[in-house]
Each structure stands twice: as structure tokens, then as C-alpha cells.
Enzyme design. Structure first.
Site, short mmCIF file in Angstrom:
data_model
loop_
_atom_site.label_atom_id
_atom_site.label_comp_id
_atom_site.label_asym_id
_atom_site.label_seq_id
_atom_site.Cartn_x
_atom_site.Cartn_y
_atom_site.Cartn_z
N HIS A 161 -12.39 16.43 -17.76
CA HIS A 161 -13.67 15.93 -18.28
C HIS A 161 -14.61 17.15 -18.33
O HIS A 161 -14.53 18.02 -17.46
CB HIS A 161 -14.35 14.95 -17.33
CG HIS A 161 -13.62 13.67 -17.07
ND1 HIS A 161 -12.68 13.55 -16.09
CD2 HIS A 161 -13.75 12.43 -17.62
CE1 HIS A 161 -12.24 12.30 -16.06
NE2 HIS A 161 -12.86 11.60 -16.98
N ASP A 197 -16.07 17.99 -15.02
CA ASP A 197 -15.17 18.45 -13.95
C ASP A 197 -15.18 19.96 -13.86
O ASP A 197 -15.14 20.54 -12.79
CB ASP A 197 -13.69 18.10 -14.23
CG ASP A 197 -13.43 16.65 -14.46
OD1 ASP A 197 -14.20 15.82 -13.98
OD2 ASP A 197 -12.40 16.35 -15.13
N HIS A 247 -4.26 0.82 -14.24
CA HIS A 247 -5.16 -0.02 -15.04
C HIS A 247 -4.42 -1.27 -15.52
O HIS A 247 -5.00 -2.35 -15.60
CB HIS A 247 -5.70 0.75 -16.25
CG HIS A 247 -6.57 1.91 -15.88
ND1 HIS A 247 -7.13 2.74 -16.82
CD2 HIS A 247 -6.97 2.40 -14.68
CE1 HIS A 247 -7.84 3.67 -16.22
NE2 HIS A 247 -7.75 3.49 -14.92
N ASP A 289 -1.35 7.85 -18.58
CA ASP A 289 -1.92 8.33 -17.33
C ASP A 289 -1.03 7.77 -16.23
O ASP A 289 -1.04 6.56 -15.95
CB ASP A 289 -3.37 7.87 -17.14
CG ASP A 289 -4.35 8.87 -17.73
OD1 ASP A 289 -3.89 9.85 -18.37
OD2 ASP A 289 -5.57 8.69 -17.56
C1 XUL Z 1 -10.65 6.17 -14.61
C2 XUL Z 1 -9.74 6.97 -15.43
C3 XUL Z 1 -10.35 8.18 -16.09
C4 XUL Z 1 -9.83 8.47 -17.45
C5 XUL Z 1 -10.51 9.62 -18.13
O1 XUL Z 1 -10.05 5.08 -14.01
O2 XUL Z 1 -8.57 6.69 -15.54
O3 XUL Z 1 -10.15 9.26 -15.25
O4 XUL Z 1 -8.46 8.73 -17.42
O5 XUL Z 1 -11.87 9.46 -18.22
CO CO Z 2 -6.97 7.57 -16.55
#
Ligand code: XUL
Ligand code: CO
Length: 437
Positions: free
Chosen positions: A101, A104, A271, A296
Site C-alpha cells: 500500500h 506502508d 475473507h 491473497d
Molecule cells: C484487508 C486486506 C488488505 C488488502 C489490500 O483485509 O486483505 O490488506 O489485501 O488492501
Molecule cells: Co488481502
């Protein structure tokens, strides 16, 4: 030059018999699986926020993870040391990609102009470190959720001034992602949701989010940024309800706002489980609808109801995930980004290596298992047989949309009670166990 991880040398592949915890047992980047190397298949990426900015803080206590690269009172010196530590880590671990980000890598300053100046300085150094170490940027993104100004969201904020600030920030984050040759750009709706409907105009907020993304698409075209845009679903946390709830909600949103051609999904395991789905469900939905992009990689905890972001270790999950990803054609611009954090008690820098080695080995094993499942074709054959009625002239006619209710009635009256077939779930689960073992 200062070493930030002097206790760790380059991590090597030593094979399944090795007992060295700082070696790969399964991830052999050059080994070919289904015609491609493991490195080409898996496209591992390390995330900057958890791995280098994570402190171990939780709602009950402050940070526990002390790092030598934080050892300065000058925030820009910390930023520079952290970046150097990160590239030392990527190189020693042997990953090809990283993600960040904007906030970061460079801390915010009192004014936006100064903040952008700081970001430019660090991005310049990141470009040099990328070239020196042969590391690439998987994707960049903007942090639109930590600063106080975003407490009620960014693109869905009730204030247009905050919408504008967020757009300004994304504009810059896209520019620096392009400068670093990023293969993608992620939109995760940090606080794009609500805490209570008593103060929220949901319809208007969704429209604003659609407008925001169109403005981003327009700017992407304008600057000729060729990276892939992704949207990252998450159902809740930090807000009670996030608009990008899951892949299905995102797909409906993208269709309504005519954005399907511009964004793919960045699916995060934890998620998915927060949304009441499995990781594989979300992947399968994305693949089935041709909107799969990137991952992710992490996992939740069965007994903890929030986003624990643990490192993936479950072979059933990695095998089934890779099975779906391979059937979807594999990664193109995307990859496996470890959006995962070491536990609060894992206080030593070496724990960051153990965590990533474990995740990479778990996905390497998953890849090999999935490749065997694909080659044998047992599950594919079972599914084909299960639907074979649709391959008859009768089934095909319905699938083509050429059948009527009256014809269905005629067929049913002529053929009587249809036969049912076993789903063979237990047998299939037993077969899966044989692949995993
Ligand atoms: C938050 C998340 C973030 C995104 C990028 O839960 O997963 O870190 O991957 O903003
Ligand atoms: Co994420």
C-alpha cells in the site's frame, strides 16, 4: 551494507527428506509441473504491510515484534531501512514478487504535497532495489482506511471532499505502481460499507463507488497503465457490512455499473471464510464466471471469528485451490500473495522465514497434488458422467434454450418417474484422501 536478517542465508530446496527448517522440502522453483516451472505456476509474492509493518498489536495489547529496521526516530530513515530489509528478505526467500500500500512504504506527512514527495523518494529506491534483486511488483494499492479522514469510508464517504481526497490518493498510487512496472492494482474496500443503516444511504454510496471505479478506469487509460485492476471481496471488518461482500456480490456490482471488463477478483482465503464460504467456493465462482485474477493467500482459525490472517498450511485447501486455479488456466497477471501475518508470540525475525517457507511449501504440495488430480481425471470424469444426460439431444435442446414447458410436460408424462443417482460424496472424499496422503 547492513544485513537485517544476518542469521538467515538464502533458502534452498533440499527435498522432502531434509530436516532443515530453513529449507524448502517441496517448493523447487525450477521443477516442471504440467509443462511450467513451479515458480511460473505459483508466482509467490510477499506483502509489505504484515511482513514488514506488522507489529503484533491486537485489540488487547500493543506490538510485540521488535525489528532492527525500526530503530530510528526519523520516519523516513525507518522507511528506507524497512525497504532495504524487505528486499533482503525477498532475495533470501527466493520470491519473485512483492505488494504494497502507498502508506506502508512511506509515512504520511502533514501535507499531501510532502506526503507525495516522501513516496516518490521511496519509490525511486524501490525501483533500484527491484532492478538490483530481480524482483517485480505483483500489485500496488492505496491505503484508504487507516487515516482518521476515512473513518466513514473513502469512495463511499458521505463527504465529496473525502471522495476527492481518496481519488487523489489512488491517482498517485496508480502512478507509482505503473512506475514500478506493477502487473496489477488492487481495490480493497477498506471501510466501504456501514456500521449502522440509521446513518447510511446505501444506494447512493454504491453509486459513488461505481463512479469512483469508472474514474480510476478512465485514468488508467489516460496514463496507459497496462496492469490488471482487481477488486478484493471481504464481507465485514472493519465495518459491520462491506459492500464488496464476496465474489458474487462483487460480480453483481461490476455488472450493474458496467465494470466487468475492467476488474478481476483478488480472492483472499480468510475473507471467503468470513463470508461463510470456503476459499475454494470463491475461486470456483470466479473461475466459472471468468473473473478470476489473483489470490491473497492466508487462512482463518476455525474458532476465531475475525480475520486472523494466518499463514496457509492446510494441504486440503492448497490442493483444492490449485486444482480450481489450474482448471481456470492458472495465473496470468496474478499470483499467490501472502496477505498473512506471523502470530503475536512469533517475535523473532526468523519467524517471518518459517512462515513464508511453510506457505510456499504448502502451495507447492497443493500444486503437485492438483496436477495429479488433473492428469488422472478421476474427478473430471465423475462430473462428466454425472451430467451426461445433458449431452443427449433432449438435454442439449434445453441447454440451447430451445425447449418449452409444454415439451417438458409431454416428456415427463411419457417417461414417468425419473431415476435418481448417487452423488458418491463419501467415495469421492476417500479418493481425495488418497491424493493428499
Ligand atoms: C484487508 C486486506 C488488505 C488488502 C489490500 O483485509 O486483505 O490488506 O489485501 O488492501
Ligand atoms: Co488481502
Amino acid at each position: 551494507m547492513t544485513e537485517f536478517f544476518p542469521e538467515v542465508k538464502k533458502i534452498k530446496f533440499e527435498g522432502p527428506k531434509s530436516r532443515n527448517p530453513l529449507a524448502f522440502k517441496h517448493y523447487n522453483p525450477r521443477e516442471k509441473v504440467l509443462g511450467k516451472t513451479m515458480a511460473e505456476h505459483l508466482r509467490f509474492s510477499v506483502c509489505y504491510w504484515h511482513t514488514f509493518k506488522g507489529t503484533g498489536a491486537d485489540p488487547f495489547g500493543p506490538g510485540t515484534l521488535l525489528r532492527s529496521y525500526n530503530d530510528s526516530s526519523d520516519p523516513m530513515q525507518v522507511a528506507e531501512m524497512t525497504l532495504r530489509a524487505a528486499f533482503e528478505f525477498y532475495d533470501k526467500l527466493g520470491v519473485q514478487f512483492w505488494c504494497f500500500h502507498d502508506r506502508d512504504i512511506a509515512p504520511e506527512a502533514p501535507t499531501l504535497v510532502e506526503t507525495n514527495r516522501r513516496l516518490d523518494r521511496i519509490v525511486k529506491l524501490a525501483g533500484k532495489l527491484q532492478r538490483d534483486n530481480g524482483i517485480k511488483l505483483l500489485w500496488g494499492t492505496a491505503n484508504l482506511f487507516s487515516n482518521r479522514r476515512y473513518l466513514a469510508g473513502a469512495a463511499t464517504n458521505p463527504s465529496p471532499a473525502i471522495f476527492a481526497y481518496a481519488a487523489t490518493q489512488v491517482k498517485k498510487a496508480m502512478e507509482v505502481t505503473q512506475e514500478l512496472g506493477g502487473a496489477g492494482y488492487v481495490f480493497w474496500g477498506g471501510r466501504e460499507g456501514y456500521d449502522t443503516l440509521l446513518n447510511t444511504d446505501m444506494g447512493r454510496e454504491l453509486d459513488h463507488l461505481g463512479t469512483f471505479l469508472h474514474m480510476a478506469v478512465d485514468y488508467k487509460k489516460k496514463i496507459r497503465f497496462r496492469g490488471q485492476f482487481y477488486i478484493e471481496p471481504k464481507p465485514k471488518e472493519p465495518t459491520k457490512h462491506q459492500y464488496d461482500f464476496d465474489a458474487a456480490a462483487c460480480y453483481a456490482f461490476l455488472q450493474k455499473y458496467d465494470l466487468v471488463d475492467h476488474l478481476k477478483m483478488n480472492i483472499e482465503s480468510n475473507h471467503a471464510t468470513l463470508a461463510g464460504h470456503t476459499f475454494v467456493h470463491e475461486l470456483e465462482f470466479a473461475v466459472a464466471n471468468k473473473i478470476f485474477g489473483s489470490v491473497d493467500a492466508n487462512r482463518g482459525d476455525l474458532l476465531i471469528g475475525w480475520d486472523t490472517d494466518q499463514f496457509p498450511t492446510d494441504l486440503y485447501e492448497t490442493a483444492l485451490a490449485m486444482y480450481t486455479i489450474l482448471r481456470g488456466g492458472g495465473f496470468t497477471t496474478g499470483g499467490l500473495n501472502f496477505d498473512a501475518k506471523v502470530r503475536r508470540q512469533s517475535v523473532d525475525p526468523v519467524d517471518l522465514f518459517h512462515a513464508h517457507i511453510g506457505g510456499m511449501d504448502a502451495f507447492a504440495r497443493g500444486l503437485k497434488i492438483a496436477a495429479r488430480m488433473l492428469k488422472d481425471g478421476t474427478f473430471a470424469q465423475f462430473i462428466k458422467d454425472r451430467y451426461k444426460g445433458w449431452d443427449t439431444p433432449f438435454g442439449r435442446k434445453i441447454e440451447k434454450g430451445q425447449a418449452t414447458f409444454e415439451q417438458m410436460e409431454k416428456y415427463t408424462l411419457a417417461n414417468g418417474e425419473p431415476k435418481v443417482q448417487s452423488g458418491r460424496q463419501e467415495m469421492l472424499e476417500n479418493i481425495l484422501n488418497e491424493y493428499i496422503g
